[in-house]
Design an enzyme around this catalytic site. Structure first.
Site, PDB file in Angstrom:
ATOM      1  N   ILE A  31       0.674  -1.289  -0.132  1.00 15.15           N
ATOM      2  CA  ILE A  31       0.045  -0.046  -0.091  1.00 15.15           C
ATOM      3  C   ILE A  31       0.816   1.215  -0.014  1.00 15.15           C
ATOM      4  O   ILE A  31       0.430   2.273  -0.352  1.00 15.15           O
ATOM      5  CB  ILE A  31      -0.793  -0.096   1.333  1.00 15.15           C
ATOM      6  CG1 ILE A  31      -2.080   0.848   1.069  1.00 15.15           C
ATOM      7  CG2 ILE A  31      -0.184   0.323   2.436  1.00 15.15           C
ATOM      8  CD1 ILE A  31      -3.265   0.734   2.187  1.00 15.15           C
ATOM      9  N   GLN A  94      10.020  -4.354  11.588  1.00 18.87           N
ATOM     10  CA  GLN A  94       8.739  -5.168  11.132  1.00 18.87           C
ATOM     11  C   GLN A  94       7.408  -4.772  11.776  1.00 18.87           C
ATOM     12  O   GLN A  94       7.348  -4.583  12.967  1.00 18.87           O
ATOM     13  CB  GLN A  94       8.773  -6.746  11.612  1.00 18.87           C
ATOM     14  CG  GLN A  94       7.488  -7.701  11.371  1.00 18.87           C
ATOM     15  CD  GLN A  94       7.593  -9.074  12.071  1.00 18.87           C
ATOM     16  OE1 GLN A  94       8.606  -9.446  12.832  1.00 18.87           O
ATOM     17  NE2 GLN A  94       6.834  -9.877  11.489  1.00 18.87           N
ATOM     18  N   HIS A 100       5.872 -12.109   5.860  1.00 18.56           N
ATOM     19  CA  HIS A 100       5.763 -11.450   4.392  1.00 18.56           C
ATOM     20  C   HIS A 100       7.026 -11.190   3.804  1.00 18.56           C
ATOM     21  O   HIS A 100       8.031 -10.734   4.583  1.00 18.56           O
ATOM     22  CB  HIS A 100       4.801 -10.370   4.611  1.00 18.56           C
ATOM     23  CG  HIS A 100       5.243  -9.249   5.290  1.00 18.56           C
ATOM     24  ND1 HIS A 100       4.841  -9.211   6.732  1.00 18.56           N
ATOM     25  CD2 HIS A 100       5.754  -8.087   5.269  1.00 18.56           C
ATOM     26  CE1 HIS A 100       5.523  -8.282   7.446  1.00 18.56           C
ATOM     27  NE2 HIS A 100       6.105  -7.586   6.459  1.00 18.56           N
TER      28      HIS A 100
HETATM   29  P1  5GP Z   1       6.966  -4.656   7.621  1.00 20.45           P
HETATM   30  O1  5GP Z   1       7.364  -3.122   7.782  1.00 20.45           O
HETATM   31  O2  5GP Z   1       6.262  -5.279   8.633  1.00 20.45           O
HETATM   32  O3  5GP Z   1       8.120  -5.365   6.958  1.00 20.45           O
HETATM   33  O4  5GP Z   1       6.116  -4.550   6.200  1.00 20.45           O
HETATM   34  C1  5GP Z   1       4.722  -4.335   6.187  1.00 20.45           C
HETATM   35  C2  5GP Z   1       4.118  -3.826   4.857  1.00 20.45           C
HETATM   36  O5  5GP Z   1       2.834  -3.538   4.798  1.00 20.45           O
HETATM   37  C3  5GP Z   1       4.555  -2.155   4.776  1.00 20.45           C
HETATM   38  O6  5GP Z   1       5.299  -2.258   3.696  1.00 20.45           O
HETATM   39  C4  5GP Z   1       3.321  -1.632   4.763  1.00 20.45           C
HETATM   40  O7  5GP Z   1       3.342  -0.514   3.786  1.00 20.45           O
HETATM   41  C5  5GP Z   1       2.434  -2.677   4.183  1.00 20.45           C
HETATM   42  N1  5GP Z   1       1.008  -2.415   4.513  1.00 20.45           N
HETATM   43  C6  5GP Z   1       0.486  -2.246   5.574  1.00 20.45           C
HETATM   44  N2  5GP Z   1      -0.768  -2.203   5.717  1.00 20.45           N
HETATM   45  C7  5GP Z   1      -1.195  -2.475   4.407  1.00 20.45           C
HETATM   46  C8  5GP Z   1      -2.432  -2.629   3.742  1.00 20.45           C
HETATM   47  O8  5GP Z   1      -3.495  -2.394   4.506  1.00 20.45           O
HETATM   48  N3  5GP Z   1      -2.280  -2.971   2.422  1.00 20.45           N
HETATM   49  C9  5GP Z   1      -1.250  -3.490   1.910  1.00 20.45           C
HETATM   50  N4  5GP Z   1      -1.493  -3.874   0.684  1.00 20.45           N
HETATM   51  N5  5GP Z   1      -0.132  -3.241   2.505  1.00 20.45           N
HETATM   52  C10 5GP Z   1      -0.113  -2.754   3.554  1.00 20.45           C
END
Ligand code: 5GP
Ligand code: ZN
Length: 114
Positions: A31, A94, A100
């Site tokens: 997103i 994270q 993911h």
């Molecule tokens: P992390 O920071 O945990 O490695 O990655 C989480 C990712 O999820 C981030 O890059 C963030 O932009 C994405 N993200 C968070 N909420 C949503 C959502 O509702 N939809 C989508 N498609 N991505 C999301």
């Protein structure tokens, strides 16, 4: 898990731009993309992080990398290069606690990452 954002995407309760899915894996556009191509590849199964991968998940983790390669080709970043990144825990940033894999490409990247 009912309160997990990515389980909501897996279940179709939360909308996402899905680019690939099968019985075990879902891939959708981030997103808040950090590069021209930024796709998240997740197992349908709720696994919290790298720390929670079990022996029974080995084939699943291998399949996620196969999907990453397939999507890299489809998105036109196979030759230019790309990263597959998993953030785990606070120091890595994270923010969603459903395993993911970030598939990121389409621009020059720095090393080491910030
Ligand atoms: P992390 O920071 O945990 O490695 O990655 C989480 C990712 O999820 C981030 O890059 C963030 O932009 C994405 N993200 C968070 N909420 C949503 C959502 O509702 N939809 C989508 N498609 N991505 C999301
Ligand atoms: Zn989940």
């Amino acid at each position: 898990m009912s309160d997990c954002l990515f389980c909501g995407i897996v279940d179709g309760k939360i909308k996402a731009n899905v680019v690939y899915q099968n019985e075990r894996v879902v891939a959708f556009r981030d997103i808040s993309p950090k590069a021209p191509v930024h796709i998240l590849i997740i197992p349908r199964k709720h696994v919290i992080s790298v720390l929670d991968v079990e022996a029974s998940d080995h084939a699943l983790i291998g399949e996620i990398f196969q999907v990453a390669g397939r999507l890299a080709r489809e998105q036109g970043i196979a030759d230019s290069g790309f990263r597959v990144v998993v953030n785990s825990g606070p120091d890595a940033g994270q923010s969603v606690f459903h395993l993911h894999y970030h598939l990121i490409g389409g621009r020059q990247m720095a090393w080491p990452p910030g």
